[in-house]
Design a protein around this motif. Sequence first.
Motif, PDB file in Angstrom:
ATOM      1  N   SER A  68       0.848  -1.185   0.000  1.00 23.05           N
ATOM      2  CA  SER A  68       0.000   0.000   0.000  1.00 23.05           C
ATOM      3  C   SER A  68       0.884   1.236   0.000  1.00 23.05           C
ATOM      4  O   SER A  68       2.081   1.156   0.221  1.00 23.05           O
ATOM      5  CB  SER A  68      -0.908   0.007   1.231  1.00 23.05           C
ATOM      6  OG  SER A  68      -0.128   0.024   2.408  1.00 23.05           O
ATOM      7  N   ALA A  69       0.290   2.359  -0.251  1.00 26.70           N
ATOM      8  CA  ALA A  69       1.020   3.621  -0.211  1.00 26.70           C
ATOM      9  C   ALA A  69       1.135   4.076   1.244  1.00 26.70           C
ATOM     10  O   ALA A  69       0.176   4.008   2.005  1.00 26.70           O
ATOM     11  CB  ALA A  69       0.300   4.676  -1.028  1.00 26.70           C
ATOM     12  N   VAL A  70       2.329   4.506   1.620  1.00 28.80           N
ATOM     13  CA  VAL A  70       2.563   4.957   2.985  1.00 28.80           C
ATOM     14  C   VAL A  70       3.199   6.337   2.927  1.00 28.80           C
ATOM     15  O   VAL A  70       4.170   6.548   2.198  1.00 28.80           O
ATOM     16  CB  VAL A  70       3.499   3.981   3.738  1.00 28.80           C
ATOM     17  CG1 VAL A  70       3.852   4.516   5.108  1.00 28.80           C
ATOM     18  CG2 VAL A  70       2.868   2.620   3.850  1.00 28.80           C
ATOM     19  N   SER A  71       2.638   7.269   3.677  1.00 26.73           N
ATOM     20  CA  SER A  71       3.219   8.608   3.805  1.00 26.73           C
ATOM     21  C   SER A  71       3.589   8.835   5.257  1.00 26.73           C
ATOM     22  O   SER A  71       2.850   8.448   6.159  1.00 26.73           O
ATOM     23  CB  SER A  71       2.222   9.680   3.378  1.00 26.73           C
ATOM     24  OG  SER A  71       1.932   9.563   2.018  1.00 26.73           O
ATOM     25  N   ILE A  72       4.728   9.456   5.453  1.00 26.86           N
ATOM     26  CA  ILE A  72       5.206   9.746   6.805  1.00 26.86           C
ATOM     27  C   ILE A  72       5.322  11.260   6.958  1.00 26.86           C
ATOM     28  O   ILE A  72       5.953  11.925   6.146  1.00 26.86           O
ATOM     29  CB  ILE A  72       6.594   9.103   7.054  1.00 26.86           C
ATOM     30  CG1 ILE A  72       6.558   7.601   6.826  1.00 26.86           C
ATOM     31  CG2 ILE A  72       7.113   9.438   8.438  1.00 26.86           C
ATOM     32  CD1 ILE A  72       5.687   6.847   7.788  1.00 26.86           C
ATOM     33  N   PHE A  73       4.686  11.790   7.983  1.00 23.21           N
ATOM     34  CA  PHE A  73       4.802  13.201   8.329  1.00 23.21           C
ATOM     35  C   PHE A  73       5.360  13.258   9.746  1.00 23.21           C
ATOM     36  O   PHE A  73       4.708  12.789  10.677  1.00 23.21           O
ATOM     37  CB  PHE A  73       3.441  13.906   8.282  1.00 23.21           C
ATOM     38  CG  PHE A  73       2.811  13.876   6.926  1.00 23.21           C
ATOM     39  CD1 PHE A  73       3.136  14.825   5.987  1.00 23.21           C
ATOM     40  CD2 PHE A  73       1.898  12.884   6.597  1.00 23.21           C
ATOM     41  CE1 PHE A  73       2.555  14.798   4.728  1.00 23.21           C
ATOM     42  CE2 PHE A  73       1.315  12.851   5.346  1.00 23.21           C
ATOM     43  CZ  PHE A  73       1.647  13.814   4.403  1.00 23.21           C
ATOM     44  N   MET A  74       6.550  13.790   9.907  1.00 24.12           N
ATOM     45  CA  MET A  74       7.122  13.829  11.247  1.00 24.12           C
ATOM     46  C   MET A  74       8.061  15.015  11.413  1.00 24.12           C
ATOM     47  O   MET A  74       8.634  15.500  10.445  1.00 24.12           O
ATOM     48  CB  MET A  74       7.835  12.518  11.580  1.00 24.12           C
ATOM     49  CG  MET A  74       8.981  12.136  10.676  1.00 24.12           C
ATOM     50  SD  MET A  74       9.633  10.491  10.986  1.00 24.12           S
ATOM     51  CE  MET A  74      10.766  10.789  12.302  1.00 24.12           C
ATOM     52  N   ARG A  75       8.166  15.466  12.631  1.00 25.43           N
ATOM     53  CA  ARG A  75       9.098  16.512  13.055  1.00 25.43           C
ATOM     54  C   ARG A  75       9.593  16.131  14.437  1.00 25.43           C
ATOM     55  O   ARG A  75       8.906  15.452  15.186  1.00 25.43           O
ATOM     56  CB  ARG A  75       8.407  17.865  13.155  1.00 25.43           C
ATOM     57  CG  ARG A  75       7.952  18.432  11.852  1.00 25.43           C
ATOM     58  CD  ARG A  75       8.907  19.461  11.408  1.00 25.43           C
ATOM     59  NE  ARG A  75       8.415  20.056  10.180  1.00 25.43           N
ATOM     60  CZ  ARG A  75       9.151  20.769   9.388  1.00 25.43           C
ATOM     61  NH1 ARG A  75      10.396  20.991   9.695  1.00 25.43           N
ATOM     62  NH2 ARG A  75       8.667  21.271   8.289  1.00 25.43           N
ATOM     63  N   HIS A  76      10.773  16.598  14.781  1.00 18.63           N
ATOM     64  CA  HIS A  76      11.270  16.414  16.137  1.00 18.63           C
ATOM     65  C   HIS A  76      10.504  17.356  17.066  1.00 18.63           C
ATOM     66  O   HIS A  76       9.895  18.325  16.627  1.00 18.63           O
ATOM     67  CB  HIS A  76      12.777  16.718  16.191  1.00 18.63           C
ATOM     68  CG  HIS A  76      13.599  15.722  15.437  1.00 18.63           C
ATOM     69  ND1 HIS A  76      13.898  14.473  15.925  1.00 18.63           N
ATOM     70  CD2 HIS A  76      14.178  15.789  14.208  1.00 18.63           C
ATOM     71  CE1 HIS A  76      14.629  13.812  15.038  1.00 18.63           C
ATOM     72  NE2 HIS A  76      14.816  14.587  13.984  1.00 18.63           N
ATOM     73  N   GLU A  77      10.543  17.066  18.357  1.00 18.06           N
ATOM     74  CA  GLU A  77       9.818  17.893  19.320  1.00 18.06           C
ATOM     75  C   GLU A  77      10.280  19.342  19.292  1.00 18.06           C
ATOM     76  O   GLU A  77       9.509  20.249  19.573  1.00 18.06           O
ATOM     77  CB  GLU A  77       9.959  17.317  20.732  1.00 18.06           C
ATOM     78  CG  GLU A  77       9.172  16.041  20.936  1.00 18.06           C
ATOM     79  CD  GLU A  77       9.261  15.513  22.355  1.00 18.06           C
ATOM     80  OE1 GLU A  77       9.848  16.185  23.228  1.00 18.06           O
ATOM     81  OE2 GLU A  77       8.721  14.423  22.592  1.00 18.06           O
ATOM     82  N   ASP A  78      11.544  19.553  18.941  1.00 18.12           N
ATOM     83  CA  ASP A  78      12.052  20.928  18.875  1.00 18.12           C
ATOM     84  C   ASP A  78      11.728  21.609  17.541  1.00 18.12           C
ATOM     85  O   ASP A  78      12.120  22.738  17.294  1.00 18.12           O
ATOM     86  CB  ASP A  78      13.558  20.967  19.126  1.00 18.12           C
ATOM     87  CG  ASP A  78      14.374  20.218  18.072  1.00 18.12           C
ATOM     88  OD1 ASP A  78      13.788  19.700  17.097  1.00 18.12           O
ATOM     89  OD2 ASP A  78      15.614  20.152  18.225  1.00 18.12           O
ATOM     90  N   GLY A  79      11.001  20.918  16.658  1.00 20.33           N
ATOM     91  CA  GLY A  79      10.581  21.487  15.390  1.00 20.33           C
ATOM     92  C   GLY A  79      11.542  21.245  14.237  1.00 20.33           C
ATOM     93  O   GLY A  79      11.258  21.618  13.105  1.00 20.33           O
ATOM     94  N   SER A  80      12.680  20.619  14.501  1.00 20.61           N
ATOM     95  CA  SER A  80      13.651  20.375  13.436  1.00 20.61           C
ATOM     96  C   SER A  80      13.190  19.233  12.537  1.00 20.61           C
ATOM     97  O   SER A  80      12.395  18.379  12.930  1.00 20.61           O
ATOM     98  CB  SER A  80      15.030  20.052  14.026  1.00 20.61           C
ATOM     99  OG  SER A  80      14.981  18.869  14.794  1.00 20.61           O
ATOM    100  N   VAL A  81      13.708  19.242  11.323  1.00 17.98           N
ATOM    101  CA  VAL A  81      13.345  18.247  10.319  1.00 17.98           C
ATOM    102  C   VAL A  81      14.187  16.992  10.529  1.00 17.98           C
ATOM    103  O   VAL A  81      15.401  17.074  10.709  1.00 17.98           O
ATOM    104  CB  VAL A  81      13.579  18.811   8.902  1.00 17.98           C
ATOM    105  CG1 VAL A  81      13.248  17.769   7.858  1.00 17.98           C
ATOM    106  CG2 VAL A  81      12.769  20.069   8.691  1.00 17.98           C
ATOM    107  N   PRO A  82      13.565  15.799  10.524  1.00 19.82           N
ATOM    108  CA  PRO A  82      14.320  14.558  10.687  1.00 19.82           C
ATOM    109  C   PRO A  82      15.210  14.290   9.465  1.00 19.82           C
ATOM    110  O   PRO A  82      14.930  14.759   8.361  1.00 19.82           O
ATOM    111  CB  PRO A  82      13.259  13.475  10.815  1.00 19.82           C
ATOM    112  CG  PRO A  82      11.960  14.117  10.581  1.00 19.82           C
ATOM    113  CD  PRO A  82      12.139  15.565  10.448  1.00 19.82           C
TER     114      PRO A  82
END
Length: 67
Positions: free
Chosen positions: A28-42
């Motif tokens: 299936s198609a999987v999308s990941i949306f995430m940020r670190h708690e400090d707002g920085s990009v993983p």
Amino acid sequence: MIEIVFGESACGSLKIAQTYGKGKYRGSAVSIFMRHEDGSVPSSDEMKKAQLQAQEQERIAWENAIP
């Protein structure tokens, strides 16, 4: 004739529901949306790891599904 407009969608949904968990996992198609708690990009490695984890969870859910 509303059935004709939605016929393919309803038919496809019914087919998937009746065979969910049977046979080879289709993926299936999987999308990941995430940020670190400090707002920085993983990092891309962190994103890839999260995506692989989500795909594995989907595969396990497929194998354990009860139609």
